[in-house]
Motif scaffolding. Structure first.
Motif, PDB file in Angstrom:
ATOM      1  N   ILE A  97      -1.783  76.374  13.655  1.00  0.00           N
ATOM      2  CA  ILE A  97      -1.085  75.078  13.673  1.00  0.00           C
ATOM      3  C   ILE A  97       0.206  75.172  14.477  1.00  0.00           C
ATOM      4  O   ILE A  97       0.501  74.316  15.314  1.00  0.00           O
ATOM      5  N   MET A  98       0.977  76.242  14.244  1.00  0.00           N
ATOM      6  CA  MET A  98       2.280  76.347  14.880  1.00  0.00           C
ATOM      7  C   MET A  98       2.187  76.673  16.368  1.00  0.00           C
ATOM      8  O   MET A  98       3.077  76.315  17.149  1.00  0.00           O
ATOM      9  N   VAL A  99       1.116  77.351  16.785  1.00  0.00           N
ATOM     10  CA  VAL A  99       0.907  77.568  18.224  1.00  0.00           C
ATOM     11  C   VAL A  99       0.717  76.219  18.921  1.00  0.00           C
ATOM     12  O   VAL A  99       1.300  75.961  19.982  1.00  0.00           O
ATOM     13  N   ASN A 100      -0.083  75.345  18.309  1.00  0.00           N
ATOM     14  CA  ASN A 100      -0.291  74.009  18.881  1.00  0.00           C
ATOM     15  C   ASN A 100       0.997  73.200  18.906  1.00  0.00           C
ATOM     16  O   ASN A 100       1.311  72.533  19.902  1.00  0.00           O
ATOM     17  N   VAL A 101       1.746  73.265  17.810  1.00  0.00           N
ATOM     18  CA  VAL A 101       3.015  72.534  17.746  1.00  0.00           C
ATOM     19  C   VAL A 101       3.980  73.039  18.813  1.00  0.00           C
ATOM     20  O   VAL A 101       4.615  72.258  19.524  1.00  0.00           O
ATOM     21  N   SER A 102       4.083  74.357  18.919  1.00  0.00           N
ATOM     22  CA  SER A 102       4.993  74.956  19.885  1.00  0.00           C
ATOM     23  C   SER A 102       4.640  74.553  21.310  1.00  0.00           C
ATOM     24  O   SER A 102       5.512  74.183  22.105  1.00  0.00           O
ATOM     25  N   GLN A 103       3.351  74.593  21.648  1.00  0.00           N
ATOM     26  CA  GLN A 103       2.923  74.227  22.998  1.00  0.00           C
ATOM     27  C   GLN A 103       3.130  72.742  23.266  1.00  0.00           C
ATOM     28  O   GLN A 103       3.459  72.342  24.385  1.00  0.00           O
ATOM     29  N   ASP A 104       2.950  71.921  22.253  1.00  0.00           N
ATOM     30  CA  ASP A 104       3.206  70.481  22.420  1.00  0.00           C
ATOM     31  C   ASP A 104       4.683  70.217  22.689  1.00  0.00           C
ATOM     32  O   ASP A 104       5.035  69.378  23.534  1.00  0.00           O
ATOM     33  N   ILE A 105       5.543  70.931  21.983  1.00  0.00           N
ATOM     34  CA  ILE A 105       6.987  70.764  22.193  1.00  0.00           C
ATOM     35  C   ILE A 105       7.369  71.231  23.595  1.00  0.00           C
ATOM     36  O   ILE A 105       8.161  70.576  24.291  1.00  0.00           O
ATOM     37  N   ILE A 106       6.810  72.373  24.037  1.00  0.00           N
ATOM     38  CA  ILE A 106       7.055  72.854  25.399  1.00  0.00           C
ATOM     39  C   ILE A 106       6.652  71.779  26.406  1.00  0.00           C
ATOM     40  O   ILE A 106       7.388  71.458  27.341  1.00  0.00           O
ATOM     41  N   TYR A 107       5.455  71.231  26.201  1.00  0.00           N
ATOM     42  CA  TYR A 107       4.928  70.215  27.119  1.00  0.00           C
ATOM     43  C   TYR A 107       5.842  68.992  27.176  1.00  0.00           C
ATOM     44  O   TYR A 107       6.155  68.477  28.259  1.00  0.00           O
ATOM     45  N   GLN A 108       6.290  68.530  26.024  1.00  0.00           N
ATOM     46  CA  GLN A 108       7.092  67.310  25.964  1.00  0.00           C
ATOM     47  C   GLN A 108       8.474  67.514  26.579  1.00  0.00           C
ATOM     48  O   GLN A 108       8.942  66.678  27.366  1.00  0.00           O
ATOM     49  N   ILE A 109       9.134  68.624  26.228  1.00  0.00           N
ATOM     50  CA  ILE A 109      10.470  68.881  26.791  1.00  0.00           C
ATOM     51  C   ILE A 109      10.375  69.088  28.296  1.00  0.00           C
ATOM     52  O   ILE A 109      11.161  68.533  29.070  1.00  0.00           O
ATOM     53  N   ARG A 110       9.396  69.886  28.713  1.00  0.00           N
ATOM     54  CA  ARG A 110       9.269  70.187  30.143  1.00  0.00           C
ATOM     55  C   ARG A 110       8.911  68.934  30.941  1.00  0.00           C
ATOM     56  O   ARG A 110       9.401  68.743  32.060  1.00  0.00           O
ATOM     57  N   SER A 111       8.079  68.073  30.375  1.00  0.00           N
ATOM     58  CA  SER A 111       7.722  66.821  31.058  1.00  0.00           C
ATOM     59  C   SER A 111       8.948  65.935  31.225  1.00  0.00           C
ATOM     60  O   SER A 111       9.172  65.372  32.302  1.00  0.00           O
ATOM     61  N   ASP A 112       9.737  65.794  30.157  1.00  0.00           N
ATOM     62  CA  ASP A 112      10.957  64.979  30.233  1.00  0.00           C
ATOM     63  C   ASP A 112      11.944  65.558  31.237  1.00  0.00           C
ATOM     64  O   ASP A 112      12.581  64.824  32.000  1.00  0.00           O
ATOM     65  N   LEU A 113      12.056  66.881  31.230  1.00  0.00           N
ATOM     66  CA  LEU A 113      12.995  67.549  32.128  1.00  0.00           C
ATOM     67  C   LEU A 113      12.560  67.369  33.578  1.00  0.00           C
ATOM     68  O   LEU A 113      13.371  67.041  34.456  1.00  0.00           O
ATOM     69  N   PHE A 114      11.271  67.558  33.852  1.00  0.00           N
ATOM     70  CA  PHE A 114      10.753  67.416  35.217  1.00  0.00           C
ATOM     71  C   PHE A 114      10.882  65.981  35.709  1.00  0.00           C
ATOM     72  O   PHE A 114      11.262  65.723  36.851  1.00  0.00           O
ATOM     73  N   LYS A 115      10.578  65.032  34.813  1.00  0.00           N
ATOM     74  CA  LYS A 115      10.679  63.620  35.177  1.00  0.00           C
ATOM     75  C   LYS A 115      12.114  63.272  35.567  1.00  0.00           C
ATOM     76  O   LYS A 115      12.357  62.541  36.535  1.00  0.00           O
ATOM     77  N   HIS A 116      13.075  63.833  34.817  1.00  0.00           N
ATOM     78  CA  HIS A 116      14.485  63.554  35.122  1.00  0.00           C
ATOM     79  C   HIS A 116      14.912  64.246  36.415  1.00  0.00           C
ATOM     80  O   HIS A 116      15.661  63.667  37.218  1.00  0.00           O
ATOM     81  N   ARG A 136      15.854  77.021  33.784  1.00  0.00           N
ATOM     82  CA  ARG A 136      15.992  76.032  32.708  1.00  0.00           C
ATOM     83  C   ARG A 136      14.647  75.384  32.378  1.00  0.00           C
ATOM     84  O   ARG A 136      14.340  75.164  31.207  1.00  0.00           O
ATOM     85  N   VAL A 137      13.869  75.091  33.404  1.00  0.00           N
ATOM     86  CA  VAL A 137      12.599  74.406  33.186  1.00  0.00           C
ATOM     87  C   VAL A 137      11.563  75.331  32.559  1.00  0.00           C
ATOM     88  O   VAL A 137      10.742  74.897  31.759  1.00  0.00           O
ATOM     89  N   VAL A 138      11.601  76.613  32.900  1.00  0.00           N
ATOM     90  CA  VAL A 138      10.574  77.548  32.432  1.00  0.00           C
ATOM     91  C   VAL A 138      11.092  78.400  31.268  1.00  0.00           C
ATOM     92  O   VAL A 138      10.689  78.226  30.117  1.00  0.00           O
ATOM     93  N   ASN A 139      12.011  79.309  31.548  1.00  0.00           N
ATOM     94  CA  ASN A 139      12.439  80.290  30.534  1.00  0.00           C
ATOM     95  C   ASN A 139      13.119  79.641  29.331  1.00  0.00           C
ATOM     96  O   ASN A 139      12.788  79.943  28.182  1.00  0.00           O
TER      97      ASN A 139
END
Length: 595
Positions: A97-116, A136-139
């Protein structure tokens, strides 16, 4: 605003724990709150199942084995196995469960960051090493996502685990439990000292890795220049220094980290020794059993682990708060060039361009343009000439609104471009730069980049118009030939021809050519001229060209110098005037004759 440093300077990450950053991150956490609560419950159940084992062992040692009750012993073995299996099942489901949650959070933050990042003005990228933006975007996002998912759950879990251990321990024996708790002050003192050292050491590692990443990215992009100037040895020395700094800080951090477990283990061993000494002393008076001592010893061994884990989590929180602050700092970077709240769609552009007392500076106090005014009629071709750094490229960048003017207005067809949406403005403009950027992918994809619905027929027609079709067809897979990042296997001239085709295919109303033929040989340029004439027909165009012979047919030539337009007119008019343009043109023609 982010600190504008180079690979030579550390990006300071020494930040106090700021709860505001964590509260702001709640927007990413709350979407997964249900899953995280379920994971927490599963973790608690798994932990409780695991903690039952010492009590079962106590029963076996104190009752089943002394009485020779084999059936009870078998039952206890089965019970231990069942509790162990339940613990493994709960922990495995929780991890999934937490692997999925963690990857979803990575996806959401990185998407917002890239969009900005895609909205930030040119100035942002002019001021910062690209390698440090990538960090900042990756590490940083990778590190922060684990804190926001597993970190928060683990804090609660370890506290619950600690409470469970203490409860189970006191349920077995109160006096021996107090012996265990007597070691806590020594542990806290040790953890406070080591964690402070450890946190600073790992922050230093992040700083040095960021510097190395910035330098590495810069040198990969500039690899050709490095070899042209035979700078391999000097660059290797710089890289060696930066890499050495990474190694040094890493070894220091690992040195502190390796002290944590031995220190805690030493305290744990001393406490367990005290348990046996104290227990055996009481045991000699018949107050304690061997099973009780073994059970308390087992709980004591487990007691230190959640405390150590909480220390590690706290250390991670401190580091990740700094990373989170940098991520939000980037997201908060102002989009200075953006649509106004009441911006309208730009109507179909006819092509009249007007500058009204426009002033502009990249840095405060260093004005590039001062009160520049001019007007261009629809369909006119305008050449901008003048010394390097006079502001020619700045003028065409302002027409596309890549920067905001300091004062004055820029109008297209009478409409202030600051009042229209960027997408509706830029979609009607075609811009060809001297540095023709080619994306990885096929040649066809690169030409279609500005018009995704373009047909193969349209792509080939545009390529033929700009004289790119012949060399493309000669390549192994024609238009479907894969090109490397930045068009590594293409010549500069080929890149520019592909960029010409890409620009023509987008069918712009206003065309900007900034040294667009600088890398094309004279023979190809002559063949291309017919295509260029077709591109310019019916379009307002701004041309910046080093070879003045290519702009003599322009309707208007503006000489840019000293922050403004010093001369304006046709080629014949300016030559007759015998001013700055005349001297520049004659000097260039004489140079060609001498050559």
């Amino acid at each position: 605003m982010a600190r504008r440093n180079t690979y030579k300077e550390d990006e300071i990450l020494e930040e106090p724990f700021d709860l505001r950053h964590l509260l702001r991150a709640w927007v990413y956490i709350k979407k997964h709150a249900g899953k995280m609560v379920l994971a927490l419950v599963l973790s608690a159940l798994g932990g409780a199942a695991a903690l039952a084992s010492p009590m079962i062992v106590q029963k076996a040692l104190d009752e089943a084995i002394p009485s020779g009750n084999v059936h009870m012993l078998y039952g206890l073995v089965v019970a231990v196995s069942c509790f162990y299996i339940l613990s493994v099942i709960f922990t495995t489901i929780r991890s999934h469960i937490m692997v999925n949650v963690s990857q979803d959070i990575i996806y959401q933050i990185r998407s917002d960051l890239f969009k900005h990042l895609q909205k930030l003005p040119f100035q942002y990228y002019d001021d910062r090493p690209q390698g440090k933006i990538l960090v900042r975007v990756v590490n940083y996002v990778n590190s922060v996502s684990d804190m926001l998912s597993n970190g928060l759950i683990n804090v609660v879990l370890e506290i619950i685990n600690l409470v469970f251990i203490v409860v189970f321990m006191f349920a077995v024996d109160v006096s021996l439990s107090l012996v265990v708790l007597a070691g806590v002050p020594f542990l806290m003192a040790f953890m406070f000292w080591i964690k402070n050292k450890q946190r600073k050491a790992w922050q230093a590692v992040s700083n040095k890795n960021s510097n190395l990443n910035a330098y590495l990215q810069e040198n990969i992009v500039g690899a050709r220049i490095t070899q042209i100037f035979a700078r391999e040895d000097e660059n290797a020395e710089i890289f060696k220094t930066l890499s050495g700094n990474c190694r040094k800080t890493w070894m220091t951090a690992v040195g502190y980290s390796t002290l944590v477990w031995p220190g805690i283990d030493t305290i744990s061993v001393l406490v367990r020794a005290a348990i046996f000494l104290f227990g055996l002393f009481i045991f000699s008076h018949g107050s304690e059993t061997l099973g009780t001592i073994v059970a308390i010893s087992s709980y004591a061994s487990r007691f230190w682990q959640p405390i150590m884990n909480l220390g590690n989590i706290f250390n991670g929180f401190i580091n990740n708060m700094a990373y989170l602050e940098r991520i939000f700092e980037t997201m908060d970077e102002p989009v200075t060039v953006d649509d106004e709240p009441d911006a309208i769609e730009m109507p179909k552009v006819v092509g009249e361009v007007t500058f009204e007392n426009v002033s502009f500076s990249y840095e405060k106090g260093k004005e590039i343009l001062h009160n520049v005014s001019f007007s261009v009629k629809p369909g006119e071709s305008v050449a901008l000439v003048g010394p390097t750094g006079a502001g020619k490229s700045t003028i065409v960048s302002l027409i596309s609104r890549f920067y905001n003017v300091d004062s004055g207005r820029i109008l297209i067809d009478g409409q202030d471009i600051s009042k229209v949406t960027l997408q509706s403005l830029r979609s009607q403009m075609g811009i060809m730069l001297q540095d023709s950027f080619i994306f990885s992918g096929t040649i066809e994809d690169n030409i279609r980049y500005g018009k995704l619905d373009a047909t193969e027929v349209e792509i080939r027609r545009a390529s033929k118009t700009v004289c790119a079709h012949s060399f493309i067809k000669g390549m192994q897979d024609g238009y479907r030939t894969e090109v490397k990042e930045r068009g590594a296997l293409l010549s500069q001239g080929q890149k520019q021809l592909i960029s010409f085709a890409r620009t023509l295919l987008s069918d712009p109303s206003i065309l900007v050519l900034d040294e667009a033929t600088s890398s094309i040989d004279v023979q190809t340029e002559k063949a291309l001229q017919q295509g260029l004439d077709a591109m310019l027909t019916g379009r307002t165009s701004f041309i910046i060209a080093h070879r003045l012979s290519t702009i003599t047919k322009c309707d208007k030539i503006m000489y840019i110098n000293d922050g403004g337009i010093t001369e304006c007119g046709s080629h014949d008019e300016l030559m007759a005037k015998k001013g700055d343009y005349y001297h520049l043109y004659t000097a260039q023609m004489e140079g060609l004759e001498v050559g």
